[in-house]
Design a protein around this motif. Sequence first.
Motif, PDB file in Angstrom:
ATOM      1  N   ASP A 133       1.173   4.057   5.565  1.00 29.44           N
ATOM      2  CA  ASP A 133       2.047   5.174   5.933  1.00 29.44           C
ATOM      3  C   ASP A 133       1.904   6.265   4.901  1.00 29.44           C
ATOM      4  OD1 ASP A 133       3.193   3.912   8.157  1.00 29.44           O
ATOM      5  OD2 ASP A 133       4.554   2.797   6.850  1.00 29.44           O
ATOM      6  N   VAL A 134       1.853   7.512   5.340  1.00 33.42           N
ATOM      7  CA  VAL A 134       1.842   8.628   4.409  1.00 33.42           C
ATOM      8  C   VAL A 134       3.270   8.830   3.945  1.00 33.42           C
ATOM      9  CG1 VAL A 134       1.422  11.095   4.139  1.00 33.42           C
ATOM     10  CG2 VAL A 134      -0.114   9.724   5.537  1.00 33.42           C
ATOM     11  N   LEU A 135       3.458   8.814   2.648  1.00 36.10           N
ATOM     12  CA  LEU A 135       4.803   8.958   2.080  1.00 36.10           C
ATOM     13  C   LEU A 135       5.010  10.379   1.601  1.00 36.10           C
ATOM     14  CD1 LEU A 135       4.932   5.670   0.013  1.00 36.10           C
ATOM     15  CD2 LEU A 135       5.823   6.083   2.277  1.00 36.10           C
TER      16      LEU A 135
ATOM     17  N   ALA B 280       0.826  -1.214   0.000  1.00 39.75           N
ATOM     18  CA  ALA B 280       0.000   0.000   0.000  1.00 39.75           C
ATOM     19  C   ALA B 280       0.854   1.256   0.000  1.00 39.75           C
ATOM     20  CB  ALA B 280      -0.921   0.004   1.213  1.00 39.75           C
ATOM     21  N   VAL B 281       0.480   2.189  -0.877  1.00 42.63           N
ATOM     22  CA  VAL B 281       1.119   3.498  -0.962  1.00 42.63           C
ATOM     23  C   VAL B 281       0.030   4.549  -0.839  1.00 42.63           C
ATOM     24  CG1 VAL B 281       2.351   5.096  -2.487  1.00 42.63           C
ATOM     25  CG2 VAL B 281       2.993   2.678  -2.438  1.00 42.63           C
ATOM     26  N   THR B 282       0.262   5.524   0.021  1.00 44.38           N
ATOM     27  CA  THR B 282      -0.668   6.632   0.149  1.00 44.38           C
ATOM     28  C   THR B 282      -0.196   7.777  -0.733  1.00 44.38           C
ATOM     29  OG1 THR B 282      -1.257   6.030   2.408  1.00 44.38           O
ATOM     30  CG2 THR B 282      -1.726   8.289   1.733  1.00 44.38           C
TER      31      THR B 282
ATOM     32  N   ARG C 257       7.035  11.232  -6.000  1.00 51.12           N
ATOM     33  CA  ARG C 257       7.576  11.032  -4.660  1.00 51.12           C
ATOM     34  C   ARG C 257       6.921   9.837  -3.966  1.00 51.12           C
ATOM     35  NH1 ARG C 257       7.469  16.176  -2.926  1.00 51.12           N
ATOM     36  NH2 ARG C 257       5.460  15.991  -1.941  1.00 51.12           N
ATOM     37  N   ALA C 258       5.602   9.740  -4.038  1.00 48.32           N
ATOM     38  CA  ALA C 258       4.889   8.654  -3.347  1.00 48.32           C
ATOM     39  C   ALA C 258       5.277   7.282  -3.884  1.00 48.32           C
ATOM     40  CB  ALA C 258       3.378   8.856  -3.459  1.00 48.32           C
ATOM     41  N   LEU C 259       5.421   7.184  -5.208  1.00 41.68           N
ATOM     42  CA  LEU C 259       5.753   5.899  -5.822  1.00 41.68           C
ATOM     43  C   LEU C 259       7.253   5.718  -6.023  1.00 41.68           C
ATOM     44  CD1 LEU C 259       2.889   5.631  -8.457  1.00 41.68           C
ATOM     45  CD2 LEU C 259       3.103   4.406  -6.283  1.00 41.68           C
ATOM     46  N   ASP C 260       8.027   6.713  -5.597  1.00 39.40           N
ATOM     47  CA  ASP C 260       9.480   6.665  -5.737  1.00 39.40           C
ATOM     48  C   ASP C 260       9.875   6.360  -7.181  1.00 39.40           C
ATOM     49  OD1 ASP C 260      12.073   6.945  -4.825  1.00 39.40           O
ATOM     50  OD2 ASP C 260      12.265   4.829  -4.280  1.00 39.40           O
ATOM     51  N   LEU C 261       9.283   7.127  -8.102  1.00 40.09           N
ATOM     52  CA  LEU C 261       9.546   6.926  -9.521  1.00 40.09           C
ATOM     53  C   LEU C 261      10.944   7.430  -9.872  1.00 40.09           C
ATOM     54  CD1 LEU C 261       6.082   7.938 -11.007  1.00 40.09           C
ATOM     55  CD2 LEU C 261       6.994   5.637 -10.619  1.00 40.09           C
ATOM     56  N   PRO C 262      11.534   6.865 -10.905  1.00 39.64           N
ATOM     57  CA  PRO C 262      12.899   7.273 -11.287  1.00 39.64           C
ATOM     58  C   PRO C 262      12.949   8.718 -11.763  1.00 39.64           C
ATOM     59  CG  PRO C 262      11.992   5.673 -12.853  1.00 39.64           C
ATOM     60  CD  PRO C 262      10.999   5.811 -11.750  1.00 39.64           C
TER      61      PRO C 262
END
Length: 119
Positions: A117-119, A10-12, A30-35
């Motif tokens: 968790d809120v990212l 889960a990603v918020t 930022r939330a998905l930690d994209l390249p």
Amino acid sequence: MTEDLAGRYAVTLDLDGVTDKAALMDRVARALDLPDWFGRNWDALADSLADHGVWPAGAVARGLLVVVRNWRPYAETDPGGWRTALDVFAEAADRTPRLTVVLALGGSSQETAPGLDVL
């Protein structure tokens, strides 16, 4: 039909303070930690959501659940952009069986669903 979402990674995606497409793309990245090469446009977002290669570690095996919070102010500020975002989320989820995108109702940016968790 019901779907068991237990066990998903889960990603918020918290859109608190987002008022335009650029801020939305930054928040998603930022939330998905994209390249760094993420293009920050609608096509790049659709491709990234459907591309297991850029998902967070652990999400491919478990499936990815994206919980979108605090989306209403953005929807009201930029209704056209929000409709496009919804179309992108829906299309990516339709073509990617291990991806689920949900819109959270209520709450504040300080609250999170249990286990998220809120990212």
